[in-house]
Scaffold this active site. Structure first.
Site, PDB file in Angstrom:
ATOM      1  N   GLU A  58      55.926   3.237  38.107  1.00 23.25           N
ATOM      2  CA  GLU A  58      55.274   4.082  39.105  1.00 23.25           C
ATOM      3  C   GLU A  58      53.917   4.606  38.645  1.00 23.25           C
ATOM      4  O   GLU A  58      52.937   4.569  39.403  1.00 23.25           O
ATOM      5  CB  GLU A  58      56.185   5.241  39.501  1.00 23.25           C
ATOM      6  N   PHE A  81      61.580   5.745  46.801  1.00 24.63           N
ATOM      7  CA  PHE A  81      62.140   7.084  46.988  1.00 24.63           C
ATOM      8  C   PHE A  81      61.137   8.124  46.487  1.00 24.63           C
ATOM      9  O   PHE A  81      60.610   8.005  45.372  1.00 24.63           O
ATOM     10  CB  PHE A  81      63.454   7.232  46.231  1.00 24.63           C
ATOM     11  N   ALA A  82      60.938   9.154  47.283  1.00 26.30           N
ATOM     12  CA  ALA A  82      59.903  10.131  46.954  1.00 26.30           C
ATOM     13  C   ALA A  82      60.133  10.809  45.612  1.00 26.30           C
ATOM     14  O   ALA A  82      59.180  11.240  44.961  1.00 26.30           O
ATOM     15  CB  ALA A  82      59.812  11.175  48.068  1.00 26.30           C
ATOM     16  N   HIS A 127      67.666  10.831  44.225  1.00 26.82           N
ATOM     17  CA  HIS A 127      67.192  10.012  45.349  1.00 26.82           C
ATOM     18  C   HIS A 127      67.178  10.773  46.674  1.00 26.82           C
ATOM     19  O   HIS A 127      66.966  10.175  47.720  1.00 26.82           O
ATOM     20  CB  HIS A 127      68.075   8.776  45.532  1.00 26.82           C
TER      21      HIS A 127
HETATM   22  C1  TPP Z   1      61.715   5.260  38.639  1.00 28.18           C
HETATM   23  C2  TPP Z   1      62.473   4.389  39.584  1.00 28.18           C
HETATM   24  N1  TPP Z   1      61.803   3.464  40.294  1.00 28.18           N
HETATM   25  C3  TPP Z   1      62.460   2.648  41.161  1.00 28.18           C
HETATM   26  C4  TPP Z   1      63.802   2.779  41.343  1.00 28.18           C
HETATM   27  C5  TPP Z   1      64.545   1.899  42.354  1.00 28.18           C
HETATM   28  N2  TPP Z   1      65.347   0.928  41.608  1.00 28.18           N
HETATM   29  C6  TPP Z   1      66.649   1.140  41.353  1.00 28.18           C
HETATM   30  S1  TPP Z   1      67.295  -0.082  40.401  1.00 28.18           S
HETATM   31  C7  TPP Z   1      65.840  -0.929  40.370  1.00 28.18           C
HETATM   32  C8  TPP Z   1      65.728  -2.227  39.630  1.00 28.18           C
HETATM   33  C9  TPP Z   1      65.935  -2.074  38.164  1.00 28.18           C
HETATM   34  O1  TPP Z   1      65.821  -3.298  37.530  1.00 28.18           O
HETATM   35  P1  TPP Z   1      66.232  -3.452  36.019  1.00 28.18           P
HETATM   36  O2  TPP Z   1      65.660  -2.352  35.204  1.00 28.18           O
HETATM   37  O3  TPP Z   1      65.912  -4.828  35.595  1.00 28.18           O
HETATM   38  O4  TPP Z   1      67.817  -3.218  36.037  1.00 28.18           O
HETATM   39  P2  TPP Z   1      68.916  -4.070  36.813  1.00 28.18           P
HETATM   40  O5  TPP Z   1      69.045  -3.477  38.176  1.00 28.18           O
HETATM   41  O6  TPP Z   1      68.475  -5.471  36.831  1.00 28.18           O
HETATM   42  O7  TPP Z   1      70.175  -3.859  36.030  1.00 28.18           O
HETATM   43  C10 TPP Z   1      64.869  -0.241  41.085  1.00 28.18           C
HETATM   44  C11 TPP Z   1      63.501  -0.718  41.280  1.00 28.18           C
HETATM   45  C12 TPP Z   1      64.473   3.783  40.622  1.00 28.18           C
HETATM   46  N3  TPP Z   1      65.790   4.005  40.781  1.00 28.18           N
HETATM   47  N4  TPP Z   1      63.789   4.558  39.725  1.00 28.18           N
END
Ligand code: TPP
Lengths: 323, 325
Positions: A58, A81-82, A127
């Site tokens: 981010e 998500f904000a 969230h």
């Molecule tokens: C700071 C943040 N940004 C975005 C998200 C939304 N989000 C939840 S899981 C995810 C993907 C994460 O990917 P990775 O770190 O490779 O883990 P995986 O889901 O593959 O186990 C995202 C973008 C979040 N929860 N927190």
């Protein structure tokens, strides 16, 4: 006029504005496939140059949007998500919001940030938060909180055309809400409140997802001849103070309903403005109906208990009108 | 490799618990019995089980949104986890955290985390606390390939390296961040090489081979306990299910990967691989492995019963625990 839901209204606004201005482009996590559907299909219309999946970073990509804006483009930057804005706070508050000012007006920052906020059923504290209050004391930003599809489309289009960093907060619980949305160049100006329902006994200032709740309460109380004026500020910065004060001058009472927290929240800010500039209009104390000052809990009964609801709005209105 | 029969049985039990627990959680989520978002790690069991098998109870972990497996591997109880996922007051967090935020201090589980990359600095801080208090406890931080693009990853590795903190950074590389293929948003093919930038060891590990995970983790633990600082492990693996339970309903099938890709990875199932190894080496009999499955099924059925029978929190609890007394 077509019936659109909140998500379709966003999608339409994005498509229309990207069509209109080739300098606009969309960036964010998974904007190609789109978790909520708001950016779905835009890749087919505008291609990978203008619809870009970012890494999950981010601070990194919000900062990149700042740079892209300074260098002459108009990024539309989705922060999912904000609550994730907290990860990018420096970039939003120290960079995007201040650089124009600090450069003596040299930098221009036409960025539209979009983010989903609010309680939506078991998403838990990281969230579900209503974070716009955290930006209220950051001069340089504009904050938009639409309460329905038609305003959503019109406000988002105005945000994209604005030359400042604008954050558009999209309530996650409103996704399926449908209404008629004007086609074509439907613009809702930033800084102009809407009277969603006229009334004479009390002004109910409702923000975002509180607006549909406020309308229900107003319908209910109308049967008892309590006439509620529902005012939706639509944008928190700029804030249509004149409309709020004019309404309070008419009704002499005010309740402010917001999903944010009580302390330091948007409702607190509006209450202070009314007390400061509209004290002589008031026949009763200003009441705020907000979420409790707790992180939003996961378990359904607790989540419900934490969030401002219709019963609490109704009780506050009865309190100020003395019935 | 130095590993006892007892440890081998434990490892298999852990993988079974994760597999069965998460399969059930997925079904319950589909049936609408669980609120909120649910992320399962089916197919990735070996990294959780292999890493935690090399830790002791006083060691700590930080986890992710896809954290059930890590918590189970560190000793998390199925009944209290299940109750939390149901939003019941008997859950680990009294129903306030849910699937993505389970914590158990007594087991050194500093928390699953809804913020991608959120656990990495916490793990560095946990390592720092061990140094300051003179304990030789280590902390393992689980995170995804996606999280390795967060600033927190880089800042945490640097900090842990410069202060020689007893931390093991465990990247579970399943190839995707949500629906985005890693290759399209990540500058390197192997996350492990990023260790070089911080002057620490980085190893690519077969994340579906629980014994390989155990071996590399044991080395990293020894290094950390000896005060030599952090290690980055990259466990290459794959998630069989979607990023979030129910995603096919809004994305459609095969929106970002093919069925045949998923099927190919299912052939590399970490549990079957372990069973085969047991059969080949004669270390554990098939009957013993089957008994573990039966035990786990019973444990899980009890956990679900416990969760279902537990009470929802009373709304009067909504303001509890905001501040410490
Ligand atoms: C700071 C943040 N940004 C975005 C998200 C939304 N989000 C939840 S899981 C995810 C993907 C994460 O990917 P990775 O770190 O490779 O883990 P995986 O889901 O593959 O186990 C995202 C973008 C979040 N929860 N927190």
């Amino acid at each position: 006029m077509p019936q659109l839901n909140f998500i379709q209204a966003i999608n339409t606004a994005l498509a229309e504005e990207m069509e209109r201005d080739p300098l606009t482009f969309l960036m964010g996590e998974d904007v190609i496939l789109s978790a909520f559907g708001a950016t779905k299909g835009l890749i087919d219309k505008f291609g990978p140059k203008r619809v870009r999946n970012t890494p999950i970073s981010e601070a990194g990509f919000v900062g990149a949007a700042v740079g892209a804006a300074m260098a002459g483009t108009r990024p539309i930057c989705e922060v999912e998500f904000a609550s994730f804005f907290y990860c990018a706070f420096d970039q939003v508050c120290n960079q995007a919001a201040k650089l124009r000012y600090m450069s003596g007006g040299q930098a221009t920052m036409p960025i539209t940030f979009r983010a989903v906020f609010g309680a939506m059923g078991g998403a838990a504290a990281q969230h579900s938060e209503t974070v716009y209050a955290q930006f209220l004391s950051v001069p340089g930003l504009k904050l938009v909180v639409p309460s329905g599809p038609s305003d959503m489309k019109g406000l988002l289009k105005s945000a994209i055309r604005d030359n400042n960093p604008v954050i558009v907060f999209e309530h996650g619980g409103l996704g399926r809400l449908k209404e008629e949305v004007p086609g074509g160049d439907h613009l809702v100006p930033l800084g102009k409140a809407a009277i969603k329902r006229e009334g004479k006994n009390v002004t109910l200032v409702a923000i975002g997802a509180m607006v549909p709740k406020a309308m229900k309460v107003a319908d209910k109380l109308a049967k008892e001849n309590i006439s509620v004026e529902v005012l939706d500020p639509r944008t928190l910065i700029p804030l249509d103070e004149d409309a709020i004060l004019a309404s309070v001058e008419k009704t002499n009472r005010v309740v402010i309903a917001d999903e944010g927290h009580l302390r330091g929240g948007a409702a607190a800010d509006i209450a202070a403005i009314v007390a400061d500039k509209g004290f002589d209009f008031l026949d009763a104390p200003v009441r705020r109906v907000t979420s409790l000052d707790v992180p939003i809990p996961f378990s359904p009964p607790l989540e419900k208990a934490a969030i401002a609801d219709e019963a609490r709005i109704e009780a506050a209105i009865r309190d100020v009108v003395g019935r | 490799m130095d590993i006892s029969r007892e440890e081998l049985l434990d490892i298999y039990h852990t993988m079974q618990k994760i597999r069965l627990f998460e399969s059930k959680v997925r079904d319950l989520a589909v049936a609408g019995e669980i609120p909120g978002f649910v992320h399962v790690s089916i197919g990735e069991e070996a990294s959780a089980a292999g890493v935690c098998a090399a830790l002791r109870q006083t060691d700590r972990i930080t986890s992710t949104h896809r954290g059930h497996g890590h918590l189970i591997a560190k000793g998390g109880r199925l009944d209290r986890m299940m109750a939390e996922i149901f939003g019941k007051r008997t859950g680990y967090c009294k129903g306030k955290g849910g699937s993505m935020h389970i914590v158990d201090y007594s087991l050194g589980i500093l928390g699953a985390n809804g913020i991608v990359g959120g656990g990495l600095p916490i793990a560095a801080g946990s390592g720092l606390a061990a140094v300051i208090t003179g304990k030789d406890d280590v902390t393992a931080a689980f995170f995804g390939d996606g999280a390795s693009n967060e600033g927190t990853f880089h800042e945490s590795l640097n900090l842990a390296a410069v202060w020689k903190l007893p931390v093991i950074f465990v990247c579970e590389n399943n190839g995707f961040g949500e629906f985005t293929p890693m290759a399209t948003v990540t500058s390197v093919t192997d996350i492990a090489v990023r260790a070089q930038a911080y002057g620490i060891p980085g190893h690519i590990v077969d994340g579906n081979d629980v014994l390989e995970v155990f071996k590399y983790t044991s080395e990293a633990v020894a290094r950390a306990r000896a005060g030599e600082g952090p290690t980055l492990l990259e466990c290459k693996t794959y998630r069989w299910e979607g990023h979030v339970v129910g995603e096919a309903a809004f994305l459609g099938e095969e929106a970002y990967r093919t069925k045949s890709e998923v099927e190919a990875w299912k052939l590399k199932c970490p549990l079957i691989r372990f069973q085969k190894w047991c059969a080949e080496t004669g270390k554990i009999s098939t009957a013993e492995l089957q008994r573990i499955v039966a035990d786990t099924e019973k444990e899980l059925a009890d956990a679900i019963e416990f969760a279902r029978a537990s009470e929802l929190p009373d709304v009067s609890e909504v303001t509890d625990d905001v501040y410490a007394p």
